[in-house]
Design an enzyme around this catalytic site. Structure first.
Site, PDB file in Angstrom:
ATOM      1  N   PHE A 149       0.677  -1.208   0.004  1.00  9.16           N
ATOM      2  CA  PHE A 149       0.121  -0.260  -0.053  1.00  9.16           C
ATOM      3  C   PHE A 149       0.799   1.285  -0.114  1.00  9.16           C
ATOM      4  O   PHE A 149       0.306   2.454  -0.565  1.00  9.16           O
ATOM      5  CB  PHE A 149      -0.938  -0.136   1.217  1.00  9.16           C
ATOM      6  CG  PHE A 149      -0.100   0.347   2.420  1.00  9.16           C
ATOM      7  CD1 PHE A 149       0.002   1.644   3.013  1.00  9.16           C
ATOM      8  CD2 PHE A 149      -0.177  -0.899   3.195  1.00  9.16           C
ATOM      9  CE1 PHE A 149       0.694   1.736   4.011  1.00  9.16           C
ATOM     10  CE2 PHE A 149       0.773  -0.533   4.642  1.00  9.16           C
ATOM     11  CZ  PHE A 149       0.902   0.769   5.118  1.00  9.16           C
ATOM     12  N   LYS A 173      -1.362  -7.674  -8.814  1.00 10.05           N
ATOM     13  CA  LYS A 173      -1.956  -7.546  -7.620  1.00 10.05           C
ATOM     14  C   LYS A 173      -1.778  -6.631  -6.828  1.00 10.05           C
ATOM     15  O   LYS A 173      -0.931  -6.843  -5.895  1.00 10.05           O
ATOM     16  CB  LYS A 173      -1.990  -9.095  -6.933  1.00 10.05           C
ATOM     17  CG  LYS A 173      -3.464  -9.441  -6.140  1.00 10.05           C
ATOM     18  CD  LYS A 173      -3.909  -8.466  -5.044  1.00 10.05           C
ATOM     19  CE  LYS A 173      -3.093  -8.646  -3.624  1.00 10.05           C
ATOM     20  NZ  LYS A 173      -3.409  -7.527  -2.842  1.00 10.05           N
ATOM     21  N   GLU A 176      -5.106  -3.807  -1.675  1.00 13.71           N
ATOM     22  CA  GLU A 176      -6.559  -3.491  -1.630  1.00 13.71           C
ATOM     23  C   GLU A 176      -6.797  -2.183  -0.784  1.00 13.71           C
ATOM     24  O   GLU A 176      -8.016  -1.747  -1.158  1.00 13.71           O
ATOM     25  CB  GLU A 176      -7.292  -4.638  -0.810  1.00 13.71           C
ATOM     26  CG  GLU A 176      -6.967  -5.034   0.544  1.00 13.71           C
ATOM     27  CD  GLU A 176      -5.758  -5.871   0.824  1.00 13.71           C
ATOM     28  OE1 GLU A 176      -5.512  -6.305   1.755  1.00 13.71           O
ATOM     29  OE2 GLU A 176      -5.075  -5.894  -0.209  1.00 13.71           O
ATOM     30  N   SER A 226       5.760  -7.104   4.250  1.00 11.49           N
ATOM     31  CA  SER A 226       6.255  -7.477   5.460  1.00 11.49           C
ATOM     32  C   SER A 226       7.116  -8.680   5.327  1.00 11.49           C
ATOM     33  O   SER A 226       7.102  -9.480   4.509  1.00 11.49           O
ATOM     34  CB  SER A 226       5.131  -7.475   6.735  1.00 11.49           C
ATOM     35  OG  SER A 226       4.389  -8.850   6.281  1.00 11.49           O
ATOM     36  N   CYS A 281       9.470   1.270   3.745  1.00  6.32           N
ATOM     37  CA  CYS A 281      10.336   0.406   4.009  1.00  6.32           C
ATOM     38  C   CYS A 281      11.985   0.878   4.103  1.00  6.32           C
ATOM     39  O   CYS A 281      12.949   0.360   4.648  1.00  6.32           O
ATOM     40  CB  CYS A 281      10.442  -0.805   3.212  1.00  6.32           C
ATOM     41  SG  CYS A 281      11.065  -0.454   1.337  1.00  6.32           S
ATOM     42  N   GLU A 378       9.155  -3.711  13.586  1.00  5.47           N
ATOM     43  CA  GLU A 378       9.258  -2.564  12.578  1.00  5.47           C
ATOM     44  C   GLU A 378       7.769  -1.892  12.816  1.00  5.47           C
ATOM     45  O   GLU A 378       6.661  -2.483  12.616  1.00  5.47           O
ATOM     46  CB  GLU A 378       9.206  -3.521  11.075  1.00  5.47           C
ATOM     47  CG  GLU A 378       9.041  -2.176  10.017  1.00  5.47           C
ATOM     48  CD  GLU A 378       8.961  -2.968   8.666  1.00  5.47           C
ATOM     49  OE1 GLU A 378       9.116  -2.479   7.579  1.00  5.47           O
ATOM     50  OE2 GLU A 378       8.342  -4.079   8.616  1.00  5.47           O
TER      51      GLU A 378
END
Length: 493
Positions: A149, A173, A176, A226, A281, A378
């Site tokens: 995202f 993909k 969402e 992740s 990240c 994290e």
């Protein structure tokens, strides 16, 4: 309620599944759209569509494929504001931040447009008597990308630009949580001349991911997310015979030596720690203050944090937006209830943190215990930790002992110390007086240790290698008059 469709064979296709996934406006907390989650059958349709047209796309000349990428690059450039605005409306990052994301994504289209040169193989004449040997790079077939995202425009472009120009079909993909940018990019590819069906988008969640991992016609998977999910995707994908690159999480350390320019280091720590609300990240999440620099550095960072304007993406003066969801905001807030550090700036006390939307103002935690969740987790939000150490060697050990190895930075005026650090540190990307060392598009992006599962980094030269396989051809055109039977092992001398 607006529904987010799939993109199959060059057009939007309404989902037929029964499950609905909310797309929020992070600035207000309200649901603005719904994703109709793809079924396994819909994912299979997307793959079969790409499978049917990929051979013709592979047969297109390198010049033709590069031409499509050049046109796509120009279309993205001409729609920067539209892409950034759409991105901001679903992610929540500021327009300025979103515009920067689009610009960095654009670099990957520019790199990929050089494929006619980059995909050149090697040729050895007279490798043996009358024998020539040459290598060629060929596409894998149909490949897929599963994207996060936090960068809904840039990360997909990390993947599909190289994959497409190499001659593959591609299934995206997207997350969402902010799916609409994927459809705009798909339409720009169509307008650039990419044949229908070569690029498809399936909206959804784990069911769609599992279908891609299980599909025998998907030859490779690229993933960013992740660490636990990256590891799972790598293990499942490789077990199913696929090539996989899965980029995981991070705990990026910024080491500040006593000789550093402290105001400049503070500027960098705040910029890298709180840009995009810390949902990067490559965000700096740990500042390692070495020796006597700690007190002054924390003071300078705190001063800057208190001046950050937090607001919705629609606010032209906002420097930092909300987090992606209410659940994630609450999770990040919960860390500030814990032990193991001194909270110097508490973002929970800001008025914006109690307003509608998924806001949490920046926080600073000093003297963090490396056994506490501040350090071990994290957090992926606007919480910056400061760990104090006595020496360079202690700082280096701290970074190298961390399970993640994505990115790191060192701030110093000492060239020798910087050279030593980049040589010794166990991280895939290193910045010297650069807080977010994301490589330019003609290098490659990827960490070490638990930040990467797989052998090949993303985009740049590694990206092209990932989406192609090497074929070596050995040829001889003998004189029929000298032909004979020889059962011995082929000789080259």
């Amino acid at each position: 309620m607006r529904q987010i469709p799939h993109w199959i064979s060059g057009r939007e296709v309404a989902g037929t599944g029964s499950r609905r996934l909310p797309v929020f406006d992070p600035g207000t907390g309200e649901i603005q759209a719904e994703v109709v989650a793809a079924t396994t059958e819909e994912v299979r349709t997307a793959v079969q569509t790409a499978l049917a047209v990929q051979p013709a796309w592979r047969a297109a000349s390198l010049s033709r494929r590069a031409e499509v990428m050049f046109r796509f690059r120009d279309l993205v450039d001409g729609h920067r504001k539209e892409i950034a605005s759409l991105l901001s409306s679903e992610h929540g990052k500021t327009i300025a931040d979103a515009s920067g994301e689009v610009a960095r994504g654009l670099e990957n289209a520019e790199f990929a447009a050089g494929a006619p040169h980059l995909l050149k193989g090697g040729y050895s004449e007279q490798a043996a008597g009358g024998v020539d040997v040459y290598s060629i790079q060929q596409p894998l077939g149909v490949v897929a990308g599963i994207t996060p995202f936090n960068f809904p425009a840039m990360v997909p472009m990390w993947m599909f630009c190289n994959a497409l120009v190499a001659g593959n079909g591609f299934i995206l993909k997207p997350s969402e949580k902010d799916p609409s940018v994927s459809l705009l990019l798909a339409d720009l590819l169509r307008r650039a001349g990419l044949p229908d069906g070569v690029f498809n988008v399936v909206q959804g969640d784990k069911e769609a991911v599992d279908a891609l991992l299980a599909d025998p016609d998907v030859k490779a998977i690229s993933f960013v997310g992740s660490t636990p999910v990256a590891q799972s995707i790598y293990e499942t994908g490789t077990r199913n015979g696929k090539r996989v690159q899965a980029l995981g999480g991070a705990k990026n350390h910024m080491v500040v030596l006593p000789d550093a320019d402290v105001p400049a280091a503070a500027d960098a720590a705040v910029s890298a720690g709180f840009g995009s609300a810390g949902e990067r990240c490559m965000a700096v999440s740990v500042v390692v203050a070495v020796g006597t620099v700690g007190d002054k550095l924390v003071e300078e960072i705190a001063t800057r944090i208190n001046k950050i304007r937090v607001g919705a993406a629609s606010d032209p003066d906002a420097e930092m937006g909300p987090l992606i969801s209410g659940a994630h905001r609450d999770k990040v807030r919960s860390y500030l209830d814990g032990q193991g550090g001194e909270v110097v700036v508490d973002g929970r006390k800001s008025d914006i943190s109690d307003s509608p939307g998924f806001f949490l103002a920046p926080s600073l935690v000093d003297k963090v215990d490396t056994a506490s969740p501040y350090y071990t987790d994290e957090i992926f939000g606007p919480v910056l930790s400061v760990v104090r150490v006595d020496s360079y060697d202690e700082a280096l050990k701290l970074v190298n002992d961390n399970p993640w190895g994505n990115g790191t930075a060192i701030f110093t005026r000492d060239g020798g110390a910087a050279r030593r650090y980049q040589y010794d540190v166990d991280c895939g990307m290193v910045g010297v007086n650069v807080p977010i060392p994301v490589p330019v598009a003609y290098y490659s992006f990827g960490g070490w240790k638990a930040s990467l599962f797989g052998d090949v980094h993303m985009y740049g030269p590694d990206g092209l290698r990932f989406y192609t396989r090497t074929k070596v051809v050995t040829s001889r055109w003998p004189d029929p008059a000298t032909s004979e039977v020889d059962l011995g092992f082929p000789k080259v001398r």
